[in-house]
Design a protein around this motif. Sequence first.
Motif, PDB file in Angstrom:
ATOM      1  N   ILE A 161       0.784  -1.121   0.041  1.00 32.17           N
ATOM      2  CA  ILE A 161       0.002  -0.086   0.010  1.00 32.17           C
ATOM      3  C   ILE A 161       0.974   1.304  -0.143  1.00 32.17           C
ATOM      4  CG2 ILE A 161      -1.696   1.348   1.495  1.00 32.17           C
ATOM      5  CD1 ILE A 161      -2.767  -0.915   2.358  1.00 32.17           C
ATOM      6  N   GLN A 162       1.785   1.306   0.727  1.00 30.91           N
ATOM      7  CA  GLN A 162       2.807   2.441   1.119  1.00 30.91           C
ATOM      8  C   GLN A 162       3.497   2.621  -0.136  1.00 30.91           C
ATOM      9  OE1 GLN A 162       4.345   3.017   5.406  1.00 30.91           O
ATOM     10  NE2 GLN A 162       3.406   0.781   5.306  1.00 30.91           N
ATOM     11  N   ILE A 163       4.196   1.679  -0.886  1.00 30.15           N
ATOM     12  CA  ILE A 163       4.749   1.802  -2.231  1.00 30.15           C
ATOM     13  C   ILE A 163       3.898   2.184  -3.305  1.00 30.15           C
ATOM     14  CG2 ILE A 163       5.886   0.614  -4.036  1.00 30.15           C
ATOM     15  CD1 ILE A 163       7.094  -1.350  -1.665  1.00 30.15           C
ATOM     16  N   ALA A 164       2.609   1.786  -3.434  1.00 25.64           N
ATOM     17  CA  ALA A 164       1.746   2.206  -4.586  1.00 25.64           C
ATOM     18  C   ALA A 164       1.344   3.772  -4.225  1.00 25.64           C
ATOM     19  CB  ALA A 164       0.727   1.144  -4.387  1.00 25.64           C
ATOM     20  N   ARG A 165       1.028   4.094  -2.935  1.00 25.56           N
ATOM     21  CA  ARG A 165       0.737   5.618  -2.528  1.00 25.56           C
ATOM     22  C   ARG A 165       1.975   6.405  -2.825  1.00 25.56           C
ATOM     23  NH1 ARG A 165      -3.382   8.246  -1.306  1.00 25.56           N
ATOM     24  NH2 ARG A 165      -2.255   9.158   0.564  1.00 25.56           N
ATOM     25  N   GLU A 181      -9.432  -0.094   9.550  1.00 23.21           N
ATOM     26  CA  GLU A 181      -9.087   1.162   9.957  1.00 23.21           C
ATOM     27  C   GLU A 181      -7.610   1.249   9.701  1.00 23.21           C
ATOM     28  OE1 GLU A 181      -8.515   3.817  14.216  1.00 23.21           O
ATOM     29  OE2 GLU A 181      -9.902   2.089  14.135  1.00 23.21           O
ATOM     30  N   THR A 182      -7.011   0.036   9.947  1.00 27.43           N
ATOM     31  CA  THR A 182      -5.320   0.019   9.706  1.00 27.43           C
ATOM     32  C   THR A 182      -5.052   0.420   8.074  1.00 27.43           C
ATOM     33  OG1 THR A 182      -5.085  -1.598  11.354  1.00 27.43           O
ATOM     34  CG2 THR A 182      -3.234  -1.290   9.641  1.00 27.43           C
ATOM     35  N   VAL A 183      -6.031  -0.328   7.461  1.00 27.21           N
ATOM     36  CA  VAL A 183      -5.634  -0.043   6.013  1.00 27.21           C
ATOM     37  C   VAL A 183      -5.974   1.357   5.380  1.00 27.21           C
ATOM     38  CG1 VAL A 183      -6.873  -0.606   3.561  1.00 27.21           C
ATOM     39  CG2 VAL A 183      -6.186  -2.203   5.259  1.00 27.21           C
ATOM     40  N   ALA A 184      -7.088   1.976   6.254  1.00 29.89           N
ATOM     41  CA  ALA A 184      -7.401   3.436   5.877  1.00 29.89           C
ATOM     42  C   ALA A 184      -6.408   4.180   6.417  1.00 29.89           C
ATOM     43  CB  ALA A 184      -8.836   3.600   6.342  1.00 29.89           C
ATOM     44  N   ARG A 185      -5.852   3.905   7.415  1.00 25.98           N
ATOM     45  CA  ARG A 185      -4.554   5.055   7.833  1.00 25.98           C
ATOM     46  C   ARG A 185      -3.285   4.809   7.028  1.00 25.98           C
ATOM     47  NH1 ARG A 185      -5.602   2.728  13.239  1.00 25.98           N
ATOM     48  NH2 ARG A 185      -3.754   1.567  13.069  1.00 25.98           N
ATOM     49  N   LEU A 186      -3.231   3.757   6.282  1.00 23.59           N
ATOM     50  CA  LEU A 186      -2.105   3.512   5.422  1.00 23.59           C
ATOM     51  C   LEU A 186      -2.349   4.451   4.051  1.00 23.59           C
ATOM     52  CD1 LEU A 186      -1.247  -0.237   5.999  1.00 23.59           C
ATOM     53  CD2 LEU A 186       0.068   1.829   6.530  1.00 23.59           C
ATOM     54  N   GLY A 187      -3.666   4.727   3.704  1.00 21.09           N
ATOM     55  CA  GLY A 187      -4.046   5.676   2.628  1.00 21.09           C
ATOM     56  C   GLY A 187      -4.758   4.793   1.650  1.00 21.09           C
ATOM     57  N   ALA A 188      -5.227   3.650   2.243  1.00 18.28           N
ATOM     58  CA  ALA A 188      -5.911   2.667   0.805  1.00 18.28           C
ATOM     59  C   ALA A 188      -7.582   2.536   1.196  1.00 18.28           C
ATOM     60  CB  ALA A 188      -5.434   1.194   0.824  1.00 18.28           C
TER      61      ALA A 188
END
Length: 333
Positions: A161-165, A181-188
């Motif tokens: 997620i972080q690489i793609a973002r 919530e964890t996924v959302a915090r990472l920006g996905a």
Amino acid sequence: MRAAILEQFGAPLILKDLPRPAPDPGEVLVKIAASGVNPLDIKIRAGKAAHARTVLPAVLGLDLAGVVEQVGADVTGFEVGDEVYGLTGGVGDLQGSLAQYAAVDARLLAVKPAALSLREAAALPLVFITAWEGLIDRARVRPGHKVLIHGGAGGIGHVAIQIARAHGADVYATTSPAHAETVARLGATPIDRTAMSVAEYVGKHTGGEGFDIVFDTVGGPVLDASFTAVRTYTGHVVSALGWGTHALAPLSFRGATYSGVFTLMPMLTGSHRAHHGEIMREATALADAGSLKPRLDPRTFTLDSVADAHAAVEQGTAAGKVVVDIAQTPGGP
């Protein structure tokens, strides 16, 4: 030095004293501070990872972070005292990181990010290299891509997620409600895999067109689902666990493409090891830019409690990446 040894597949790891290794030409001796624990470590210990070609007796541990103690001949780019990290051993005949020292191929290492602790750095190598090879080397992610990551809260998934973002993509990730919530915090954008079918979330998030990139970190039926979620003609599916038998018809009928990732190959063959070092330098750049941070399980484990660390991963009780603090292990020179 103290080390955790696997003498028989399926048996517990045994703590023993071993001679401290010396670096051969092209190697550096690393005083290990921390070792990341991956699901693959558990499979290797159980004898369920033939592809890792582990030669017994073996020191396990794939991920390493530590301090350069000695530099071998023909090594450039590293000095005594450098804090380094990498995916360096625990497969084939390469000594792993569940030991106080390791002599490792310098091509596999990079200087760790200043923004991360040694514990955090030890959590990254395997998952970051796998995610980078999938998204960058294979799928060529770029700004504007809609990327779907299966298992977004997992070890590979949360880094993917972080690489793609960081590369400008619009990211979606399947997950359970507990980790949304964890996924959302990472920006996905989280997708509840328990409540929506593939057709439903493809319709909702892509208007039925499919995702430009689908990254499968789970394997099995999830890879089959990936073939039906990808965009027609230009879409690309990549998998870190594409080892089963799968029907390619859904992918073929979309005119889409597929790639597999086998992260261990450079360690097992000796070929393309420098690229792993290059990828780890990319991880350092992203972390120091504030675009990459691993999720760590808060518990402390040492070599003396390595069985508990493995149990936490095997039983699925970890709240993030499990790390063994080698530097806190007493004994040894």
